[in-house]
Write a protein that holds these residues in place. Structure first.
Motif, PDB file in Angstrom:
ATOM      1  N   ARG B  28       0.831  -1.207   0.000  1.00 37.72           N
ATOM      2  CA  ARG B  28       0.000   0.000   0.000  1.00 37.72           C
ATOM      3  C   ARG B  28       0.862   1.251   0.000  1.00 37.72           C
ATOM      4  O   ARG B  28       0.332   2.365  -0.084  1.00 37.72           O
ATOM      5  N   HIS B  30       2.673   2.885  -2.006  1.00 36.07           N
ATOM      6  CA  HIS B  30       2.964   3.844  -3.060  1.00 36.07           C
ATOM      7  C   HIS B  30       2.199   5.161  -2.898  1.00 36.07           C
ATOM      8  O   HIS B  30       2.753   6.242  -3.063  1.00 36.07           O
ATOM      9  N   ASN B  31       0.918   5.046  -2.590  1.00 38.66           N
ATOM     10  CA  ASN B  31       0.138   6.273  -2.462  1.00 38.66           C
ATOM     11  C   ASN B  31      -0.332   6.550  -1.046  1.00 38.66           C
ATOM     12  O   ASN B  31      -0.887   7.603  -0.774  1.00 38.66           O
ATOM     13  N   GLU B  32      -0.169   5.574  -0.167  1.00 41.76           N
ATOM     14  CA  GLU B  32      -0.640   5.758   1.203  1.00 41.76           C
ATOM     15  C   GLU B  32       0.536   5.518   2.147  1.00 41.76           C
ATOM     16  O   GLU B  32       1.553   4.985   1.742  1.00 41.76           O
ATOM     17  N   TRP B  97       5.870   2.183 -15.848  1.00 40.74           N
ATOM     18  CA  TRP B  97       4.689   1.550 -15.259  1.00 40.74           C
ATOM     19  C   TRP B  97       4.073   0.575 -16.243  1.00 40.74           C
ATOM     20  O   TRP B  97       4.018   0.827 -17.436  1.00 40.74           O
ATOM     21  N   LYS B 107      -1.121  -1.293  -9.231  1.00 43.34           N
ATOM     22  CA  LYS B 107      -0.260  -0.895 -10.347  1.00 43.34           C
ATOM     23  C   LYS B 107       1.178  -1.293 -10.070  1.00 43.34           C
ATOM     24  O   LYS B 107       1.697  -1.080  -8.970  1.00 43.34           O
TER      25      LYS B 107
END
Lengths: 509, 137
Positions: B28, B30-32, B97, B107
């Protein structure tokens, strides 16, 4: 280009990683260490040739444009330094095979060596002040371990001094980076160069310049901040002191040249006069300190300090010829000084001591070793036709052209005193009759053939000194080209952020 | 040395749970809040706890690889993910990506692989320190 510019960082890094994975396999480690250093050396030469042909190269790491991303920049000075780092890496890696004891190898000497090389190359390539700090840390952490590796009493004593002083220097550097970011809001060097030139607060810029002078001066070991160097450089194994003496202080000199030609050029009459005074005192105090010493490596360590003075003198005179002299001097000095340390290692291997009093008669038994000492020693003192002569010649001529007679006189006196020190080592270690053998020091009479692992790198570096001396023209031309790039910051800015220059040109019109 | 019965019993169940949790944090990240560093610390904490309740040989057996190998391979994973962009003619460390998000993982791209490298290095370094200190006694 892109690949070429990052490979001086990736090659030592991957070499280090493989060495960590092969922790227990000593023969494989030794082979990989040599292959990695050789690759670094080859790549560095390609990089230098490319930069010399095509001008300054820059890469924005991760594709993030400057000033937000980190920029790697290779101008001629950086490329020259990387070539020298590669040359030192291959010669010292080779020398280590013969000289390093198996215990230190088992505790990770080889991986640390390559991580140190990565830190050094990173410092030369980065175009971002904070990133420079990070590379300094990479370099310092591995060098801290290398100084203390082995854990002898003298090593730990030297190590504590080394660590303390370098941490203070890092703290000052970091504080200065914070202040500069607070002042102009960027840390990209090309950006800073423009911002600081146009700054309406020259007082603060000069204060920052002095902070950077202290931080990098400590690392470069200039007067009066050099005291940690002679206290620590003679304690680790000789291969480690050789790579330290060749490259680490020169990273300090490199950063001084970088910031005082690119960033702090707002008032050269003020900053560079301070540098000139420092240069004079550094030369004198180093050479006088050496005269009082009676230990092989301590004499050489004090001479590093005095030689640093010459490089700073070139920077301080701040003319194209003088900067070229400084660049040439660094080139010559790294080769010669490392070589002298390597010679001292052979003498230690044969006689078990570095004390001049306990040594003697080496020339009678090993005439070739004597010659191999004389070449770098004379070169250091500046005897023609060796490389040191041309280095000093260019600097002194630059001094005369700018009518700085005092520094010229100091430089010449220091040169004479250097000959005195070198003849002292020669007379004590090589020439005088051998004293009664002291049972405290293990003595081994090996033939030079058995010492081939030691002698080959020494001979190779001596050959480099002679080549630079005899065919000095291309080297001097390279140094002059590097100096012209350094004195024209717009070339550097153009390579990193061309759009900034358009603004300046418009403002001038 | 006397081990607490409660801890030594609990750790049998906690070790796998903590390891799964560490992977969750890694994924989790990457963005959080989360990522390779914290995930690695959680995984290392699991093995460190295990080492409090049993002898070192058993912990080493449970880990299966040398901590030093973890450091090396983690660094290798990180540097390869950073170098991948060089093969596409892009600057070093450019993020690449994979367009379709994978189930569970989400992703996938080179920054994620880099994070996996960090995860391995952190486990390796922490356990190397813990093991060396435990062996000192």
């Amino acid at each position: 280009m892109n690949v070429l510019l990052v490979s001086p960082l990736i090659i030592p890094f991957i070499t280090g990683i493989i060495l960590i994975l092969m922790w227990k396999n000593r023969p494989a480690q030794r082979a990989i260490s040599i292959v990695g250093s050789a690759a670094l050396f080859i790549v560095s030469i390609i990089l230098l040739l490319t930069v010399w042909e095509e001008g300054i190269q820059a890469v924005q790491i991760g594709g993030w444009p400057a000033p937000y991303g980190i920029t790697l920049v290779a101008d001629l000075l950086s490329a020259i330094m990387i070539v020298l780092a590669g040359l030192m890496a291959i010669s010292v890696a080779f020398y280590s095979l013969a000289s390093m004891d198996s215990e230190r190898e088992a505790f990770g000497y080889h991986p640390l060596f390559h991580i140190l090389m990565m830190g050094i190359c990173g410092s030369f390539l980065t175009g971002d002040l904070f990133n420079l700090y990070v590379w300094f840390e990479v370099m310092l952490i591995s060098s801290f371990v290398l100084v203390a590796l082995g854990g002898e009493r003298a090593q730990l004593e030297g190590g504590i001094k080394y660590v303390t002083l370098n941490l203070i220097s890092s703290a000052i550097f970091l504080a200065a980076v914070g202040l500069i970011y607070g002042l102009v809001g960027t840390l990209n060097m090309a950006d800073l160069s423009v911002q600081l030139r146009e700054s309406d607060q020259p007082g603060i810029v000069l204060t920052l310049a002095m902070l950077f002078l202290i931080a990098f001066g400590l690392k470069a070991a200039v007067f009066p901040l050099y005291f940690w160097l002679p206290a620590s450089y003679h304690t680790p194994p000789v291969a480690v002191s050789a790579i330290f003496s060749g490259l680490l202080t020169k990273v300090g000199v490199y950063t001084l040249i970088r910031v005082f030609t690119l960033l702090f050029i707002i008032d050269p009459a003020y900053t560079h006069t301070i540098l000139l005074v420092i240069a004079g005192f550094t030369m004198l105090s180093g050479v006088l300190g050496a005269a009082a010493q009676n230990e092989f490596r301590r004499i050489l360590s004090f001479h590093i300090v005095s030689q640093i003075g010459y490089m700073v003198m070139g920077l301080a005179l701040y003319t194209p010829l003088a900067i070229a002299g400084a660049v040439f001097y660094i080139t010559h000095h790294i080769v010669v000084k490392t070589n002298l340390f390597l010679v001292s290692g052979v003498v230690h291997r044969l006689r078990g001591t570095y004390q001049l009093k306990k040594l003697g008669g080496i020339y009678q038994l090993y005439p070739l070793l004597g010659v191999l000492f004389l070449i770098p020693a004379f070169s250091l003192a500046g005897i023609p036709p060796l490389s040191g002569f041309w280095a000093k010649f260019v600097l002194i001529r630059a001094g005369l052209e700018t009518n700085q007679y005092i520094i010229v006189v100091v430089a010449l006196i220091v040169s004479l005193l250097t000959i005195f020190s070198m003849t002292k080592i020669w007379a004590e270690v090589f020439w005088k009759a051998e004293p009664e053998p002291d049972p405290a020091y293990p003595r081994e009479d090996l033939s030079l053939g058995a010492l081939a692992g030691y002698v080959l790198p020494i001979a190779a570096l001596a050959a480099v000194t002679i080549v630079i001396g005899l065919f000095s023209e291309p080297f001097v031309r390279l140094a002059i080209d590097a100096a012209e790039q350094l004195l024209d910051p717009n070339q550097y800015i153009h390579a990193v952020r061309p759009e900034l220059l358009e603004g300046i040109v418009q403002a001038q019109n | 040395m006397q081990f607490s019965v409660i801890l030594s019993t609990a750790i049998r169940y906690m070790l796998p749970l903590m390891l799964i949790f560490s992977v969750f944090i890694l994924l989790r990240g990457h963005n959080e809040p989360g990522g390779g560093f914290i995930g690695g610390l959680v995984a290392a904490a699991a093995f460190a706890l295990y080492s409090f309740t049993s002898n070192l040989d058993e912990v080493r057996r449970a880990l299966r690889v040398e901590p030093r190998t973890l450091i090396g391979s983690g660094l290798l994973v990180a540097v390869s993910s950073a170098s991948l962009s060089l093969f596409f003619g892009l600057p070093f460390m450019t993020g690449l990506w994979y367009d379709e998000p994978l189930p569970v993982i989400g992703k996938v791209g080179t920054p994620f692989i880099f994070d996996v490298g960090v995860y391995l290095v952190v486990i390796g370094v922490t356990l190397l320190i813990v093991f060396s200190l435990t062996e000192e006694e």
